[in-house]
Scaffold this motif. Structure first.
Motif, PDB file in Angstrom:
ATOM      1  N   ASP A 583       0.148   4.320  -3.904  1.00 39.70           N
ATOM      2  CA  ASP A 583      -0.403   3.396  -4.903  1.00 39.70           C
ATOM      3  C   ASP A 583      -1.743   2.841  -4.454  1.00 39.70           C
ATOM      4  OD1 ASP A 583       1.736   3.862  -6.468  1.00 39.70           O
ATOM      5  OD2 ASP A 583       2.817   2.030  -5.964  1.00 39.70           O
ATOM      6  N   VAL A 584      -1.820   2.424  -3.194  1.00 40.69           N
ATOM      7  CA  VAL A 584      -3.086   1.879  -2.672  1.00 40.69           C
ATOM      8  C   VAL A 584      -4.176   2.933  -2.732  1.00 40.69           C
ATOM      9  CG1 VAL A 584      -4.198   0.837  -0.672  1.00 40.69           C
ATOM     10  CG2 VAL A 584      -1.838   0.276  -1.195  1.00 40.69           C
ATOM     11  N   THR A 585      -3.831   4.154  -2.326  1.00 45.56           N
ATOM     12  CA  THR A 585      -4.821   5.242  -2.338  1.00 45.56           C
ATOM     13  C   THR A 585      -5.314   5.505  -3.759  1.00 45.56           C
ATOM     14  OG1 THR A 585      -3.684   6.249  -0.457  1.00 45.56           O
ATOM     15  CG2 THR A 585      -5.231   7.631  -1.672  1.00 45.56           C
ATOM     16  N   ASN A 586      -4.394   5.548  -4.719  1.00 48.62           N
ATOM     17  CA  ASN A 586      -4.787   5.793  -6.103  1.00 48.62           C
ATOM     18  C   ASN A 586      -5.683   4.685  -6.639  1.00 48.62           C
ATOM     19  OD1 ASN A 586      -3.395   8.176  -6.227  1.00 48.62           O
ATOM     20  ND2 ASN A 586      -1.555   7.280  -7.119  1.00 48.62           N
ATOM     21  N   ILE A 587      -5.424   3.439  -6.230  1.00 48.69           N
ATOM     22  CA  ILE A 587      -6.271   2.321  -6.683  1.00 48.69           C
ATOM     23  C   ILE A 587      -7.696   2.492  -6.175  1.00 48.69           C
ATOM     24  CG2 ILE A 587      -6.641  -0.168  -6.455  1.00 48.69           C
ATOM     25  CD1 ILE A 587      -3.582  -0.478  -6.463  1.00 48.69           C
ATOM     26  N   LEU A 588      -7.829   2.842  -4.883  1.00 50.45           N
ATOM     27  CA  LEU A 588      -9.170   3.030  -4.316  1.00 50.45           C
ATOM     28  C   LEU A 588      -9.880   4.226  -4.966  1.00 50.45           C
ATOM     29  CD1 LEU A 588      -8.467   2.427  -0.509  1.00 50.45           C
ATOM     30  CD2 LEU A 588      -9.637   0.900  -2.100  1.00 50.45           C
ATOM     31  N   VAL A 589      -9.152   5.326  -5.139  1.00 51.56           N
ATOM     32  CA  VAL A 589      -9.759   6.509  -5.749  1.00 51.56           C
ATOM     33  C   VAL A 589     -10.164   6.218  -7.191  1.00 51.56           C
ATOM     34  CG1 VAL A 589      -9.291   8.869  -6.537  1.00 51.56           C
ATOM     35  CG2 VAL A 589      -8.583   8.173  -4.254  1.00 51.56           C
TER      36      VAL A 589
END
Length: 794
Positions: A583-589
């Protein structure tokens, strides 16, 4: 006188004594052989040793004996036979035979046989006797009779023609000798036979029926035709397909061919073959030298028909429409011939680039095709707008990314102003307090999502759904399928055959898709310059808060994994990486994708493949850290992710703050409250067991835990000694019942699929459900009673 007689008597006596006396010095046979051998080695004596070893013979004697044997054998003898007769080595016999052939022109060496002229003269006399008797003789027959090569016989007999042999050799076939009487007899037969022919007749049939000699027949026939004795012609040369055509038939035939070409404008080769013309192309070229004819594979067409086709093609091109050439063409023309004729007509009119052939016979103008393309412009624009709105991620190429970034930079404020604004945002975010509600809500949403999926989804955390893979393969958005294009053309284009529309649609698929991609790019570029994309982005402050809360929660969850074995830690860590860390990675991307107009409304919908596609289009300075962060999601521990998330947050302009003790206690309280509320609402035994074990673990260790359903037995195992024995036994019993229920449900599904029904399994399942219902309230009370006690204490 007496004295003389006395002397005579004395000498006679001495002679007699010498005769009867033994020899004192005598040469042995061995000594003689050695002496002769020495003389031969010194080349003072030239002799040859016989095969039996008893005699020596000189080369001259070998030559005399060879000549004698050749004469005795009638002028022909084999060298092998000579070697046996003379009794010397075969090499010496062959050498002397070659010397004889070189010195005597009347002797020849043929296939290992010596043959002189007397034998050949006698052979010629025998051949002449046979020739006079039969009238015709073949060299091949003589080869079999006399066992001699054909070339040798032909040459020797040719020398004796007119001398010993009263006959002549066929000039076209050197293998036949015949007499003048034989030629005259056959010439008369040929003249009479061919004078009576009134229709085309194969010459080969005459040879088989009347026994003519083939080469002699052709020679006599050509002579009779050339002198005018026979009124006709031979078509096909000296071959098996040669045909004799009488002039009376040729006149009728030529009249039919001329009238057919004049009336119809074409000639079919098969018709001419049926008419008796074996080689139609050659006949037509010879017959119509001055006419301009177009030769195809199976026919030839006249200039009138070619002009009609050219006129139809020019009309179609000039009127920007299509035309079917088939109605004006003969039905006997094959598809290949029709194609050759149409291509020739297009070359003659110089319209190769202005038209194309569809269906083999339909010439379509390029302008007509362009008009068909314009029919789809309106629908193309509407679909492009819809596609850009729904799936922007799959529509963008590297060039579009560069152009969009250029547009964004040109429409955005200056770099200095941007840095000032971001610095102000960061200072206000750093000084403000982090709200616990956002983090709590995020955790509550994640837990409910995984629990409602059930254990089946939890067991397959590492699997990737096929729908996600299929979605990632959509590298380009197609416009329409071929069937849809045909349907549109049927409505807009009238009087066009269905098969032509189908082929036209096949030609339009690629141009339409290419044009559609251009429209997509234009729509995308126009939308990238509008400010609406920026308005949809979350504010930096909201993202900062959300990322920080997730980051701190992941740290707390990582702390909770330390109470388990290495194998269980790997399972829990993978679950955290696939859920919260993803989830964190998707938010940054998604945040970085917004600058490229590639963001989506819900970051949770970004799959692994889409994430890789977006990261691949980012700039170099952000692509590297984010790709490392993406790769760390597949590791077995959370440490690599925590290291990479800090560097990625810094690249993206976020500042991660580790929570203090107060914030950690606040996060623990919010997490426990969310789980407790969910426990109150649920009645699913598996979910009740999961939530209870997690809440008891947090209560006993003061550490948050985010674990998959497969780890519930390990969680209950860590509670041993941390909770009362009665509660431990209750949880173990409840866990056994949950396992039985899951096994029973699995068996029931298999039986339903197989069509079997067993009352015993249903009874057992009902018993397990009853026991679970009785124990569910007790299990919930374990956690809820702790909550009441803690509230009272507080």
């Amino acid at each position: 006188m007496a004295a003389d007689w006395e002397e005579i008597r004395r000498l006679a006596a001495d002679f007699q004594r010498a005769q009867f006396a033994d020899t004192i010095q005598r040469l042995s046979e061995r000594n003689c052989i050695e002496i002769i051998t020495k003389l031969v080695q010194d080349k003072k004596l030239d002799v040859v040793h016989t095969l039996d070893g008893k005699e020596y013979i000189t080369p001259a004697q070998i030559s005399r004996e060879i000549r004698d044997e050749l004469y005795v054998h009638g002028g022909r003898i084999n060298i092998v036979d000579l070697q046996q007769i003379i009794n010397v080595d075969w090499v010496h016999v062959e050498s002397r035979a070659n010397d004889i052939v070189k010195s005597d022109r009347g002797v020849q060496l043929v296939l290992g046989q010596l043959i002189d002229d007397t034998y050949l003269d006698r052979l010629a006399e025998e051949v002449n006797d046979k020739l006079q008797e039969a009238g015709l003789i073949s060299i091949s027959e003589l080869c079999k009779s006399y066992d001699l090569p054909g070339d040798f016989l032909s040459e020797e007999l040719s020398k004796r023609l007119g001398k010993l042999i009263q006959g002549e050799m066929d000039q076209y076939n050197r293998g036949v000798i015949f007499t003048p009487a034989f030629v005259a007899r056959h010439k008369a037969r040929i003249r009479g036979l061919f004078s009576a022919i009134t229709k085309p007749t194969p010459v080969s049939s005459m040879i088989g029926a009347f026994g003519f000699q083939e080469h002699l027949l052709y020679s006599v026939l050509e002579e009779l035709v050339n002198t005018g004795r026979l009124k006709g012609s031979v078509v096909g040369g000296r071959q098996d397909k040669a045909v004799y055509i009488p002039d009376i038939y040729s006149k009728t035939q030529n009249t039919w061919v001329d009238s057919f070409l004049q009336q119809n404008g074409y000639l079919e080769f098969d018709s001419l073959v049926r008419l008796g013309i074996p080689d139609p192309p050659s006949y037509i070229k010879k017959r119509f030298k001055s006419n301009k004819l177009l030769f195809l594979r199976a026919a030839c067409v006249g200039q009138t028909l070619v002009d009609q086709v050219e006129a139809s093609v020019e009309e179609a091109v000039n009127s920007s429409t299509w035309t079917d050439i088939q109605p004006i063409l003969p039905s006997c023309l094959s598809a290949e011939d029709v194609g050759m004729l149409i291509n020739q007509a297009m070359r003659n009119t110089n319209v190769q680039t202005a038209a194309r052939v569809l269906g083999g016979t339909v010439v379509v103008s390029e302008k007509f095709i362009s008009n068909c393309l314009s029919v789809f412009d309106e629908g193309m624009q509407q679909k492009a707008l819809k596609e850009v709105k729904n799936n922007p991620v799959f529509l963008i190429s590297e060039d579009d990314v560069k152009q969009a970034s250029m547009l964004t930079e040109s429409s955005a404020p200056s770099k200095k102003e941007k840095r000032e604004a971001e610095r102000k945002k960061k200072t206000t975010e750093g000084s403000g307090s982090v709200k616990s509600g956002g983090g709590g809500n995020a955790r509550e949403f994640r837990i409910r999502k995984t629990k409602k999926k059930g254990r089946k989804d939890e067991d397959s955390d590492e699997d990737t759904g096929p729908s996600q893979q299929n979605r990632s393969k959509q590298t380009a958005a197609p416009f329409m399928a071929q069937e849809e294009i045909v349907a549109v053309l049927e409505e807009r284009v009238s009087d066009c055959p269905e098969e032509i529309l189908s082929e036209l649609a096949e030609h339009l698929v690629r141009p339409l898709n290419k044009a559609y991609q251009e429209v997509l790019r234009a729509v995308f570029m126009s939308s990238s310059s509008s400010p609406s994309g920026a308005n949809k982005k979350k504010s930096m402050k909201e993202l900062q808060e959300e990322i920080t809360n997730l980051y701190n929660n992941i740290r707390l969850f990582e702390k909770g994994t330390k109470f388990f074995s290495d194998e269980t830690q790997v399972l829990i860590s993978k679950h955290v990486l696939k859920t919260l860390c993803a989830d964190v990675t998707n938010i940054l991307v998604n945040f970085l994708a917004a600058d490229l107009m590639m963001s989506v409304e819900n970051p949770g919908s970004i799959t692994t493949e889409v994430r890789v596609k977006i990261v691949g289009k980012l700039s170099e300075e952000t692509r590297g850290p984010l790709m490392k962060l993406h790769n760390s999601l597949n590791c077995k521990t959370i440490e690599d992710f925590m290291t990479n998330i800090e560097s990625c947050a810094e690249v993206c302009g976020f500042m991660l703050k580790k929570g203090d003790k107060k914030k950690e206690r606040q996060a623990l309280f919010v997490h426990r409250q969310a789980l407790t509320e969910q426990l109150k609402e649920t009645e699913d035994p598996a979910l009740v067991l999961h939530l209870t074990s997690v809440l008891l673990f947090q209560a006993s260790t003061q550490c948050m835990l985010h674990a998959p359903g497969r780890c519930v037995p390990q969680i209950i195992g860590t509670l041993t000694g941390r909770i009362p024995t009665e509660q431990q036994q209750l949880l173990s019993a409840y866990q056994s019942l949950v396992v039985k229920q899951l096994v029973s449900q699995s068996q029931n599904r298999k039986q339903e699929e197989a069509g079997d029904e067993e009352e015993k399994n249903e009874e057992e399942g009902e018993t397990v459900r009853t026991q679970l219902m009785n124990l569910t309230a007790q299990v919930k009370e374990i956690v809820l009673s702790q909550k009441k006690a803690s509230v009272t204490e507080e």
